[in-house]
Design a protein around this motif. Structure first.
Motif, mmCIF file in Angstrom:
data_model
loop_
_atom_site.group_PDB
_atom_site.id
_atom_site.type_symbol
_atom_site.label_atom_id
_atom_site.label_comp_id
_atom_site.label_asym_id
_atom_site.label_seq_id
_atom_site.Cartn_x
_atom_site.Cartn_y
_atom_site.Cartn_z
ATOM 1 N N GLY A 45 0.794 -1.227 0.000
ATOM 2 C CA GLY A 45 0.000 0.000 0.000
ATOM 3 C C GLY A 45 0.821 1.267 0.000
ATOM 4 O O GLY A 45 0.392 2.287 0.533
ATOM 5 N N LEU A 46 2.012 1.228 -0.605
ATOM 6 C CA LEU A 46 2.811 2.445 -0.696
ATOM 7 C C LEU A 46 2.951 2.847 -2.159
ATOM 8 O O LEU A 46 3.096 1.985 -3.026
ATOM 9 C CB LEU A 46 4.206 2.222 -0.095
ATOM 10 C CG LEU A 46 4.300 2.096 1.420
ATOM 11 C CD1 LEU A 46 5.722 1.757 1.839
ATOM 12 C CD2 LEU A 46 3.851 3.378 2.100
ATOM 13 N N VAL A 84 7.743 6.438 -3.046
ATOM 14 C CA VAL A 84 8.440 6.151 -1.793
ATOM 15 C C VAL A 84 9.806 5.535 -2.077
ATOM 16 O O VAL A 84 10.748 5.692 -1.303
ATOM 17 C CB VAL A 84 7.572 5.230 -0.903
ATOM 18 C CG1 VAL A 84 8.364 4.688 0.277
ATOM 19 C CG2 VAL A 84 6.363 5.985 -0.399
ATOM 20 N N LEU A 134 10.358 9.227 6.032
ATOM 21 C CA LEU A 134 9.089 8.513 6.083
ATOM 22 C C LEU A 134 8.516 8.571 7.495
ATOM 23 O O LEU A 134 9.233 8.733 8.475
ATOM 24 C CB LEU A 134 9.307 7.054 5.690
ATOM 25 C CG LEU A 134 9.882 6.814 4.300
ATOM 26 C CD1 LEU A 134 10.216 5.347 4.115
ATOM 27 C CD2 LEU A 134 8.901 7.264 3.236
ATOM 28 N N GLN A 183 4.793 4.328 7.539
ATOM 29 C CA GLN A 183 5.375 4.058 6.215
ATOM 30 C C GLN A 183 6.626 3.197 6.340
ATOM 31 O O GLN A 183 6.859 2.294 5.540
ATOM 32 C CB GLN A 183 5.725 5.381 5.528
ATOM 33 C CG GLN A 183 4.504 6.127 5.016
ATOM 34 C CD GLN A 183 4.850 7.541 4.601
ATOM 35 O OE1 GLN A 183 5.730 8.173 5.169
ATOM 36 N NE2 GLN A 183 4.137 8.051 3.600
ATOM 37 N N ARG A 194 5.818 -0.350 6.792
ATOM 38 C CA ARG A 194 5.376 -0.924 5.527
ATOM 39 C C ARG A 194 6.561 -1.229 4.612
ATOM 40 O O ARG A 194 6.581 -2.258 3.922
ATOM 41 C CB ARG A 194 4.420 0.042 4.812
ATOM 42 C CG ARG A 194 3.011 -0.038 5.330
ATOM 43 C CD ARG A 194 2.165 1.132 4.874
ATOM 44 N NE ARG A 194 0.984 1.180 5.715
ATOM 45 C CZ ARG A 194 -0.148 0.537 5.437
ATOM 46 N NH1 ARG A 194 -0.266 -0.128 4.302
ATOM 47 N NH2 ARG A 194 -1.151 0.581 6.261
#
Lengths: 668, 288, 333
Positions: free
Chosen positions: A474-475, A479, A487, A491, A494
């Motif tokens: 889900g990034l 990124v 971050l 984040q 993740r």
């Protein structure tokens, strides 16, 4: 002591009703050239004799409020508004006046009792500094339940356990009968069973001494257990305030509602994804106009982004800072519908194939640096455990239980002294660490870090693979160009998961991946781990100190104490019908709304010197003579072998066991 | 849950455009740090900047500053003090840089190997390093030069031999601090080998501290080398060298003060420039 | 228990380092292009005389044996004979050491006073601390010999306040028992001698003190500031202790450790400073001795000074470690 105070300043009348207030308090300080708006207009009062729970996530400003009341906000802060203690404004007071107020009216307990005590001063002297004399210091140490207080007077802080250190802090805080004790996360650094003891102590002291307590905590369960009233803070402002029951059981603010729903308890529905608040806490460096919660709020309207709501009384004694009517807030599901996707059972657990199996693993460490006597730390004392293909097992225990060592042995980061570690297929497991920031190389970009696992691919294939891994967690692909420091905490975790799953490992090892995260983020990370496990068909071994987390993430829970598994079984069974006396006390120590914990005495023994026989026997209420038998210790090592459901205790009454459980037969 | 929120990578500080805002401390730090480059340029250009040959008498001896065409006076045989100082500064500056570079490379390598391998290699290398650090470096350097015979090369070798252990300690310290972070274990699990971990996951993190130490050290070295030269442990007689020029002319102090004093001032100027530049580098790399 | 152990181990380490130092000096002697026989007999000696001298000096024996003899000599205080003075180096050193010891000790005291003043003034933000700091830093950027030279020009030539060279200007100054003029003056009831010795000490001692003062002061300041922002100080403030009580009662004890270690390390720099400054002030100490030995390549003399200063440094730092260990309760357990 209070000589600096003019006589009229010392309120000698006993008729006061309010100990301390914050009145439209704004606190801004500068960090690295940026203005941090820690408090943005907060008003509340602490009543005489009450315990006020001040609840908020990181960056909510709750600790700053505590420090401002203590007058310890530091010279660099810009402050407007008032913060009064017994009528004296700690903001405008001179240093001498503040000091006099602290001596006469305030006490403080901070989070980390190790660093909060002077390492080179005997604790007796440190307490006496606050108490005025050695006799009074000794009386206080006895009052807070320090055993053998006389000899402990001459101990240094490092010679005490964490729980005792915190008791010493509390003794200093209540010295001189203060009117208000400010306790800033006093139990966060402690084990669950010790946390329960300390909370009980604070409450007892309040009852005996009649002081008020400002209990600052991130944990709604802790607030529920101890507080009379609860104030919920968000982004430097007050969101909700009222009686504990009212705030926690019939919340009025969308944020509190969201927190309560995404909070993990032993009663959470395990079959569905956890409801998680979307987004993250806003940065205190760039406050937005309007209600700070509105970007994450499901009932927010356009006006919410413009008008900053003031707390209004929604029910008698119950205030909420929200523009929406109470009925609307309560009738709407405040958590993101995206999070509520059904949580299908994992693709399948193949009970016959072990993805990871550990047999009689023993691990010791030599401790004592440099010139000291070398001592042996018994981290793992014969642990056997099997994780089936596709299964998720949680290791639960307090500090010193060896749970993290077991994980590191499984990862191959530590080599066992004896015993076997077997991984199916032989490919490396991957690991997610507690401190996600520290587990990412600071000077490498996310793309370089993820790319390291697929180095044999070409440049283009590698980039594609990285994008795919990022999108799986889900990034966005952008990124990839960032470094860890750029971050947010959510984040980073993740990214760590993306690194672990860019090439799906057979076993994913998780070392407390959510314990450093705020409540609202923890839920979404747990959901993500569950989804990755399902989609990639991985087994998961998950270390946590938190039974409610273990219950949600795992099919089975293994409870560890001093290097051994004392109980293992299905998550629901272990948390709802724990058998081992230690598991029972762990379960009852989990703080929650409407629960009275059963207090387990003492603290975990040191793994440097594990008690003979059943290591738990010194703390066990059911212990008998035979529990300290050395031979029993050897036998118990073999108990939890291989089987899915086991308890290592010789005193369990079989008639109470709800499900079939394998128990060591008495004579075997 | 796979909703990708928009994400913009912020620019790291060192890529921000150079601003000329004189109120910003960063601007001053950049100006300060560039003194290293400026001083190196001056040292390179010493032959162009010097009005006279430093080795040849060109006028009346012992002329006071501003007299006889000598800006900073002349020495006892009529050589230009200014030219001798410029050449001396050039020698001192490069000597300091050479020793720093040597110490940085040797010490950095030792520290990197020790910190990243751990175990007995670490123990052995660090015991040796500690052995060096347990001895007084300047005194040891004096002994080395004195026994090898005074010469510029011997001085450089001697000082380098006693100087690298500092860097080994610092780099080893930083590396082992980094090695305890989980990012190294994560890299191990990601399949990175020893060398890759040392070079990619450890070394870059130790460089800032080493660079800061090195830049703060230039001034120290300038002073230490000047001290050795003052004791007669540098280049031999006619060569222009600041410490020696001062020492040889001490007897003139009360009459022709500029002859022994000006070379000393040149050392001080070098040291101040190096210290200001070193401080600026530190502020740039880790602003408190 | 463990402290006894610690002291024992630290002492063993100290002995090993001194042995290593002796080995290094011995190795330097072997690497040196200077021939001791040549140095003793001069260029005109016959082959036979050279061979006899080589044998007498033990130079024809295996190197390990030679090192053994060398060590045995050291243990008995035999450092060989100086080529220049023709006296045993030990005798020479004993004559020169008191002057150097007095100068170094005075320099150390001045350095500590300045360092403590500097650190506390900056930590407490005393008015004028910035200026003091700037002055000290500037002083530390100036080479030791230039400080001495400036001092002579200013305080001797211009003002005439302080003497420019030597240890004393009193002819019949007492010469025992400590050979430190400041102390001997007091012991013999001659305050004029002590006063005169102090006047002679002030300039050279200050010149060698500035560099170490800045180094020690910086370390002390940063550990004071670090401790002041630590959690236990916040606790003490919350108890209502005053800043003075906190600084003296809590912070100083925890902050001095790093500064004490730094002081031990700075002694090395101070020794180098002493060697330089003794030349500027004509101070009859080891510096003057080594300076006269260097041009004539008097190796035994140079080796003697190196061994003496190196051992002093090693012993001082071992003592510093032991004192620190004794003061830190965390090392006990």
């Amino acid at each position: 002591m209070s000589a600096q105070l003019a006589p009229e300043d010392v309120l000698t009348d006993e008729g006061y009703a309010v100990v301390a207030t914050a009145e439209d308090l704004h606190v801004t300080f500068r960090r690295n050239g940026k203005a941090i708006h820690a408090l943005r207009g907060i008003s509340l009062e602490i009543r005489r004799g009450e315990i006020l729970g001040l609840v908020g996530e990181s960056g909510s400003g709750k600790s700053v409020l505590g420090l401002t009341l203590l007058g310890l906000h530091g010279a660099g802060a810009t402050i407007s508004g008032r913060a009064t203690v017994r009528g004296r404004d700690m903001v405008s007071a001179t240093d001498a006046e503040r000091r006099a107020v602290r001596v006469a009216h305030l006490g403080a307990v901070f989070q980390d009792p190790m660093t909060s005590l002077n390492p080179t001063m005997r604790v007796g002297r440190q307490v006496a500094e606050a108490a005025g004399s050695d006799e009074e210091a000794l009386r206080l140490l006895r009052l807070v339940g320090v055993p053998e207080a006389e000899s402990r007077m001459s101990a240094f802080p490092h010679e005490l356990s964490g729980g005792l250190r915190q008791r010493v802090m509390i003794a200093m805080a209540v010295a001189g009968n203060p009117d208000l004790v400010i306790a800033d996360e006093p139990t966060t650094a402690l084990d669950v069973t010790v946390q329960a003891q300390v909370l009980r102590l604070l409450r007892t002291l309040r009852d005996e001494l009649g002081c008020s307590v400002l209990m600052i905590t991130h944990d709604l369960g802790v607030a529920a257990q101890i507080a009379d009233r609860v104030a919920v803070m968000y982004a430097g402002r007050l969101a909700e305030l009222g009686e504990s029951d009212a705030v926690l059981r019939s919340s009025a603010h969308p944020y509190t509602l969201g927190l309560m729903r995404s909070r993990l308890t032993l009663g959470v529905d395990r079959t569905r994804a956890l409801p998680a608040l979307p987004g993250e806490v806003p940065s205190p460096a760039a406050p937005q106009p309007g209600c700070a919660f509105s970007p994450r709020c499901s009932v927010a309207g356009p006006d919410c982004a413009e008008t900053s709501p003031e707390p209004v009384e929604v029910e008698p004694g119950h205030h909420s800072a929200c523009l929406r009517p109470l009925a609307v807030v309560r009738s709407t599901d405040t958590v993101s519908p995206v999070a509520l996707t059904a949580r299908a059972e994992p693709a399948g657990i193949d009970q016959d194939t072990a993805a990871l199996s550990l047999r009689s693993v023993v691990k010791t460490f030599g401790v004592g640096k440099g010139f000291g006597r070398k001592r042996t730390l018994h981290a793992l004392r014969g642990v056997s455990l099997q994780v089936a293909q596709g299964e998720s097992v949680a290791l639960v225990g307090e500090s010193g239980s060896g749970k993290s060592t077991l994980l590191r042995v499984a990862a191959g980061l530590e080599t066992a002294d004896s015993g076997e570690v077997e991984l199916s297929g032989g490919s490396r497991p991957q690991m997610v660490f507690q401190d996600s920031g520290a587990s990412l190389t600071p000077w490498m970009t996310v793309e370089q870090i993820l790319g390291e696992r697929v180095r044999d691919l070409g440049r283009a294939a590698r980039a594609a693979k990285v994008r795919e891994a990022l999108s799986l967690v889900g990034l966005p692909a952008e990124v990839g160009a960032a470094r860890a420091t750029q971050l947010s905490g959510g984040q980073r975790q993740r990214v760590c998961l993306a690194r672990a799953t860019i090439v799906p490992p057979p076993v994913l090892l998780c070392d407390e991946p959510t314990s450093a995260l705020d409540v609202s983020l923890a839920a979404s990370v747990i959901n993500l781990i569950a989804r990755l496990r399902r989609e990639l068909g991985m087994s998961v071994l998950f270390v946590t100190h938190d039974l409610s987390v273990a219950r949600v993430v795992a099919d089975r829970i293994a409870v560890m104490y001093l290097g051994q598994i004392v109980e293992i079984g299905a998550s629901d069974r272990v948390t709802s019908a724990p058998l081992h006396p230690y598991t029972r006390s762990l379960v009852s120590a989990v703080p929650d709304v409407g629960l009275t914990p059963v207090i387990l005495p003492g603290e975990p023994a040191s793994p440097l010197n594990p008690p003979s026989g059943c290591a738990f026997h010194p703390r066990c209420a059911d212990a008998t003579e035979s529990c300290q038998d050395t031979e029993l210790g050897l036998r118990l090592q073999r108990v939890a072998n291989d089987d899915v459901d086991r308890v290592a205790c010789i005193n369990i009454d079989l008639s109470h066991v709800p499900t079939p459980v394998y128990i060591t037969p008495k004579g075997a | 849950m796979a909703v990708a929120e928009p994400f913009v990578v912020p620019r790291p500080a060192w890529r921000r455009p150079l601003s000329l805002d004189l109120r910003a401390p960063r601007t001053w730090s950049i100006i300060g740090a560039s003194l290293f480059a400026v001083m190196t340029l001056i040292a390179l250009a010493a032959p162009l900047l010097s009005p006279h040959d430093p080795l040849v008498p060109v006028g009346i001896p012992l002329a006071a500053p501003g007299h006889g065409g000598f800006l900073l006076g002349s020495d006892s045989i009529g050589r230009d003090v200014l030219s001798r100082c410029l050449y001396g500064m050039r020698a001192s500056w490069f000597a300091a840089l050479v020793v720093i570079a040597g110490g940085f490379l040797i010490g950095g390598l030792v520290g990197l190997v020790a910190g990243s391998s751990g175990g007995w290699i670490d123990n052995l290398l660090m015991r040796i390093t500690d052995g060096f650090l347990a001895l007084p470096a300047p005194v040891l350097a004096i002994a080395v030069v004195a026994s090898l015979g005074p010469s510029f090369t011997h001085t450089l070798i001697a000082v380098s031999v006693v100087w690298w252990p500092f860097y080994a300690r610092i780099v080893r310290g930083e590396i082992s601090k980094l090695a305890a972070r989980p990012h190294v274990e994560a890299a191990r699990l990601a399949g990175a080998g020893r060398v890759r971990i040392a070079l990619r996951h450890l070394l870059p993190g130790a460089l800032p501290a080493a660079v800061v130490t090195a830049s703060l050290d230039v001034g120290n070295l300038v002073l230490a080398l000047a001290g050795l030269s003052f004791l007669g442990l540098g280049q031999s007689a006619p060569a222009p060298e600041l410490g020696a020029d001062s020492a040889r002319n001490l007897s003139l102090l009360l009459q022709q003060w500029w002859v022994p004093v000006v070379p000393g001032i040149a050392v001080a100027v070098l040291a101040v420039i190096a210290n200001v530049a070193g401080d600026s580098v530190r502020n740039l790399i880790d602003p408190e | 228990m463990t402290q006894v152990r610690f002291v024992g181990q630290r002492f063993a380490a100290m002995v090993i380092i001194v042995l290593a130092l002796a080995a290094a000096v011995f190795a330097l002697q072997k690497m040196s292009p200077l021939d001791p026989v040549h140095a003793r007999l001069g260029g005109q000696a016959s082959q036979g005389a050279i061979a006899a001298e080589r044998h007498a000096l033990g130079l024809d024996r295996p190197i390990v044996t030679q090192f053994g003899h060398y060590l045995a000599g050291l243990v008995h205080g035999d450092l060989g004979d100086s080529y220049r003075t023709r006296r045993p180096v030990t005798t020479d050193l004993l004559a020169y050491v008191p002057a150097t010891a007095e100068l170094a000790a005075t320099g150390l005291i001045i350095a500590l006073v300045l360092a403590i003043a500097f650190a506390f003034a900056s930590t407490l933000r005393v008015r004028g601390a910035g200026l003091f700091r700037l002055g000290l830093m500037l002083g530390a950027s100036v080479p030791t010999f230039l400080l001495g030279v400036f001092g002579i020009l200013l305080f001797y030539q211009h003002f005439g306040w302080l003497p420019a060279s030597g240890r004393t200007s009193i002819g019949n100054a007492p010469t025992g028992p400590t050979h430190l003029l400041t102390l001997d003056g007091l012991l013999h009831g001659r305050p004029d001698v002590t006063w005169d010795a102090l006047k002679h000490l002030l300039m050279p001692a200050t010149a060698i003190a500035l560099g170490p003062a800045v180094a020690i002061g910086r370390v002390l300041r940063s550990s004071l500031e670090g401790e002041l922002s630590s959690d236990y100080v916040r606790t003490a403030r919350a108890k209502g202790r005053s800043e003075r009580q906190i600084l003296l009662g809590h912070v100083v004890r925890n902050a001095v450790g790093a500064a004490v270690s730094m002081t031990g390390l700075q002694v090395g720099l101070m020794f180098a400073g002493v060697l330089v400054v003794e030349q500027v002030f004509g101070w009859p100490g080891l510096g003057l001795y080594i300076a006269e030995s260097i041009p004539v390549a008097d190796f035994p003399a140079i080796a003697g000074v190196t061994l003496l200063l190196g051992s002093a440094y090693v012993v001082i730092n071992a003592a510093v470690d032991v004192i620190q260990a004794a003061a830190d309760p965390r090392i006990r357990v």
